[in-house]
Design a protein around this motif. Structure first.
Motif, PDB file in Angstrom:
ATOM      1  N   ILE A   1       0.848  -1.203   0.000  1.00 52.27           N
ATOM      2  CA  ILE A   1       0.000   0.000   0.000  1.00 52.27           C
ATOM      3  C   ILE A   1       0.883   1.252   0.000  1.00 52.27           C
ATOM      4  CG2 ILE A   1      -1.743   1.326   1.285  1.00 52.27           C
ATOM      5  CD1 ILE A   1      -2.852  -1.281   0.041  1.00 52.27           C
ATOM      6  N   SER A   2       1.928   1.252   0.811  1.00 56.21           N
ATOM      7  CA  SER A   2       2.824   2.409   0.894  1.00 56.21           C
ATOM      8  C   SER A   2       3.526   2.680  -0.437  1.00 56.21           C
ATOM      9  CB  SER A   2       3.860   2.204   1.995  1.00 56.21           C
ATOM     10  OG  SER A   2       3.219   2.180   3.248  1.00 56.21           O
ATOM     11  N   GLU A   3       3.812   1.629  -1.158  1.00 55.03           N
ATOM     12  CA  GLU A   3       4.448   1.785  -2.471  1.00 55.03           C
ATOM     13  C   GLU A   3       3.443   2.217  -3.539  1.00 55.03           C
ATOM     14  OE1 GLU A   3       6.248  -2.057  -3.046  1.00 55.03           O
ATOM     15  OE2 GLU A   3       7.732  -1.699  -1.476  1.00 55.03           O
ATOM     16  N   ASN A   4       2.163   2.056  -3.232  1.00 53.79           N
ATOM     17  CA  ASN A   4       1.077   2.408  -4.163  1.00 53.79           C
ATOM     18  C   ASN A   4       0.000   3.206  -3.414  1.00 53.79           C
ATOM     19  OD1 ASN A   4       1.806   0.593  -6.642  1.00 53.79           O
ATOM     20  ND2 ASN A   4       1.987  -0.739  -4.862  1.00 53.79           N
ATOM     21  N   PRO A   5       0.316   4.447  -3.018  1.00 54.48           N
ATOM     22  CA  PRO A   5      -0.627   5.213  -2.188  1.00 54.48           C
ATOM     23  C   PRO A   5      -2.009   5.415  -2.804  1.00 54.48           C
ATOM     24  CG  PRO A   5       1.401   6.469  -2.605  1.00 54.48           C
ATOM     25  CD  PRO A   5       1.528   5.174  -3.321  1.00 54.48           C
ATOM     26  N   GLN A   6      -2.127   5.224  -4.108  1.00 52.46           N
ATOM     27  CA  GLN A   6      -3.448   5.334  -4.740  1.00 52.46           C
ATOM     28  C   GLN A   6      -4.385   4.231  -4.241  1.00 52.46           C
ATOM     29  OE1 GLN A   6      -0.686   4.296  -6.315  1.00 52.46           O
ATOM     30  NE2 GLN A   6      -1.202   2.489  -7.543  1.00 52.46           N
ATOM     31  N   LEU A   7      -3.824   3.214  -3.566  1.00 50.16           N
ATOM     32  CA  LEU A   7      -4.649   2.128  -3.028  1.00 50.16           C
ATOM     33  C   LEU A   7      -5.290   2.473  -1.684  1.00 50.16           C
ATOM     34  CD1 LEU A   7      -2.407  -0.968  -3.910  1.00 50.16           C
ATOM     35  CD2 LEU A   7      -4.507  -0.225  -5.048  1.00 50.16           C
ATOM     36  N   ILE A   8      -4.905   3.605  -1.104  1.00 51.97           N
ATOM     37  CA  ILE A   8      -5.491   4.005   0.184  1.00 51.97           C
ATOM     38  C   ILE A   8      -7.008   4.157   0.067  1.00 51.97           C
ATOM     39  CG2 ILE A   8      -5.600   5.840   1.931  1.00 51.97           C
ATOM     40  CD1 ILE A   8      -3.014   4.368   2.196  1.00 51.97           C
ATOM     41  N   LYS A   9      -7.469   4.815  -0.973  1.00 51.08           N
ATOM     42  CA  LYS A   9      -8.921   5.035  -1.137  1.00 51.08           C
ATOM     43  C   LYS A   9      -9.692   3.714  -1.185  1.00 51.08           C
ATOM     44  CE  LYS A   9     -12.124   7.834  -3.925  1.00 51.08           C
ATOM     45  NZ  LYS A   9     -13.286   7.064  -3.939  1.00 51.08           N
ATOM     46  N   PRO A  10      -9.328   2.766  -2.066  1.00 56.87           N
ATOM     47  CA  PRO A  10     -10.079   1.498  -2.052  1.00 56.87           C
ATOM     48  C   PRO A  10      -9.868   0.699  -0.756  1.00 56.87           C
ATOM     49  CG  PRO A  10      -8.317   1.421  -3.710  1.00 56.87           C
ATOM     50  CD  PRO A  10      -8.387   2.826  -3.202  1.00 56.87           C
ATOM     51  N   LEU A  11      -8.690   0.836  -0.150  1.00 56.77           N
ATOM     52  CA  LEU A  11      -8.452   0.140   1.123  1.00 56.77           C
ATOM     53  C   LEU A  11      -9.416   0.662   2.182  1.00 56.77           C
ATOM     54  CD1 LEU A  11      -6.647  -1.906   2.676  1.00 56.77           C
ATOM     55  CD2 LEU A  11      -5.221   0.048   3.333  1.00 56.77           C
ATOM     56  N   LEU A  12      -9.598   1.967   2.249  1.00 61.68           N
ATOM     57  CA  LEU A  12     -10.545   2.542   3.211  1.00 61.68           C
ATOM     58  C   LEU A  12     -11.979   2.141   2.892  1.00 61.68           C
ATOM     59  CD1 LEU A  12      -9.132   6.118   3.839  1.00 61.68           C
ATOM     60  CD2 LEU A  12      -9.371   4.270   5.510  1.00 61.68           C
ATOM     61  N   GLU A  13     -12.322   2.098   1.619  1.00 61.65           N
ATOM     62  CA  GLU A  13     -13.671   1.669   1.240  1.00 61.65           C
ATOM     63  C   GLU A  13     -13.938   0.250   1.738  1.00 61.65           C
ATOM     64  OE1 GLU A  13     -13.722   2.170  -3.012  1.00 61.65           O
ATOM     65  OE2 GLU A  13     -13.853   4.369  -2.860  1.00 61.65           O
ATOM     66  N   ILE A  14     -12.966  -0.623   1.575  1.00 63.55           N
ATOM     67  CA  ILE A  14     -13.099  -2.012   2.055  1.00 63.55           C
ATOM     68  C   ILE A  14     -13.151  -2.029   3.580  1.00 63.55           C
ATOM     69  CG2 ILE A  14     -11.985  -4.279   2.168  1.00 63.55           C
ATOM     70  CD1 ILE A  14     -10.781  -3.599  -0.666  1.00 63.55           C
ATOM     71  N   ALA A  15     -12.304  -1.227   4.215  1.00 64.03           N
ATOM     72  CA  ALA A  15     -12.245  -1.187   5.684  1.00 64.03           C
ATOM     73  C   ALA A  15     -13.594  -0.812   6.294  1.00 64.03           C
ATOM     74  CB  ALA A  15     -11.170  -0.202   6.139  1.00 64.03           C
ATOM     75  N   PHE A  16     -14.334   0.048   5.618  1.00 65.90           N
ATOM     76  CA  PHE A  16     -15.603   0.508   6.174  1.00 65.90           C
ATOM     77  C   PHE A  16     -16.810  -0.300   5.700  1.00 65.90           C
ATOM     78  CE2 PHE A  16     -12.965   4.389   6.830  1.00 65.90           C
ATOM     79  CZ  PHE A  16     -12.966   4.292   8.217  1.00 65.90           C
ATOM     80  N   GLU A  17     -16.584  -1.425   5.034  1.00 65.55           N
ATOM     81  CA  GLU A  17     -17.655  -2.392   4.733  1.00 65.55           C
ATOM     82  C   GLU A  17     -17.764  -3.309   5.943  1.00 65.55           C
ATOM     83  OE1 GLU A  17     -16.573  -4.391   1.097  1.00 65.55           O
ATOM     84  OE2 GLU A  17     -16.648  -2.538  -0.063  1.00 65.55           O
ATOM     85  N   ASP A  18     -18.315  -2.786   7.003  1.00 61.45           N
ATOM     86  CA  ASP A  18     -18.227  -3.412   8.331  1.00 61.45           C
ATOM     87  C   ASP A  18     -18.786  -4.833   8.401  1.00 61.45           C
ATOM     88  OD1 ASP A  18     -17.259  -2.965  10.980  1.00 61.45           O
ATOM     89  OD2 ASP A  18     -19.337  -2.802  11.667  1.00 61.45           O
ATOM     90  N   LYS A  19     -19.701  -5.185   7.549  1.00 62.02           N
ATOM     91  CA  LYS A  19     -20.270  -6.536   7.615  1.00 62.02           C
ATOM     92  C   LYS A  19     -19.420  -7.551   6.849  1.00 62.02           C
ATOM     93  CE  LYS A  19     -24.859  -5.282   8.819  1.00 62.02           C
ATOM     94  NZ  LYS A  19     -24.444  -4.390   9.835  1.00 62.02           N
TER      95      LYS A  19
END
Length: 187
Positions: free
Chosen positions: A27-45
């Protein structure tokens, strides 16, 4: 890597520091992945969401500024998390942010966090402290609220009241952290 590929990669992440760190480095090498990572993180179910939170924590520890463009999304959604395995790493990220905010050497954090972000973090931390959450998330919340009390004068009295009210029912770890926090409020 797109969001679907990120889902697949997160499926291989487990509790081990090694796997979480490996993914955080990607993720750190590809910071553009932060947005989709956060989207996945907040799919709480979604069970993968906790893995995304773990990776986000590791990424934030090493590269906190990568989160700055997404602070609106982050602070709005943290209070909606229900899974303990998601709440703990997000509470830790809040601790990174708030500690940075109150350290002189982190002007970038003070610039990135606005009043609304601080209020949303405050609200989430009180919810985690009052709610039925594990002690780690509560401990991170105590740290955040103790520091935020320097900016918002209403926080320390509320924090003191909350800690005193929940003290008797708390675990040994909760009681130890609560005592330390109450001592710092007093001084």
């Amino acid at each position: 890597m797109n969001k679907e590929q990120l889902y697949d990669a997160l499926d291989y992440v487990n509790h081990s520091r090694e796997k979480r760190m490996e993914m955080a480095m990607l993720i750190s090498e590809n910071p553009q992945l932060i947005k989709p990572l956060l989207e996945i993180a907040f799919e709480d179910k979604n069970p993968i969401s906790s893995k995304a939170c773990w990776v986000m924590e590791f990424t934030a520890k090493e590269n906190l500024p990568y989160l700055f463009p997404y602070l609106n999304q982050f602070t709005k959604a943290i209070g909606l998390l229900k899974l303990d395995s998601s709440v703990r790493p997000m509470a830790k990220i809040c601790e990174y942010l708030i500690k940075g905010y109150f350290q002189k050497k982190h002007e970038d954090v003070r610039t990135a966090l606005n009043e609304v972000h601080l209020e949303e973090i405050t609200s989430a931390c009180f919810d985690w402290l009052i709610g039925n959450h594990k002690v780690a998330a509560q401990a991170y919340s105590m740290t955040c609220l103790l520091l935020l009390g320097r900016k918002f004068d209403w926080i320390h009295p509320e924090l003191k009241m909350t800690l005193e009210k929940n003290y008797a029912a708390g675990s040994a770890a909760y009681k130890a952290r609560a005592r330390m926090t109450l001592e710092k409020i007093k001084n």
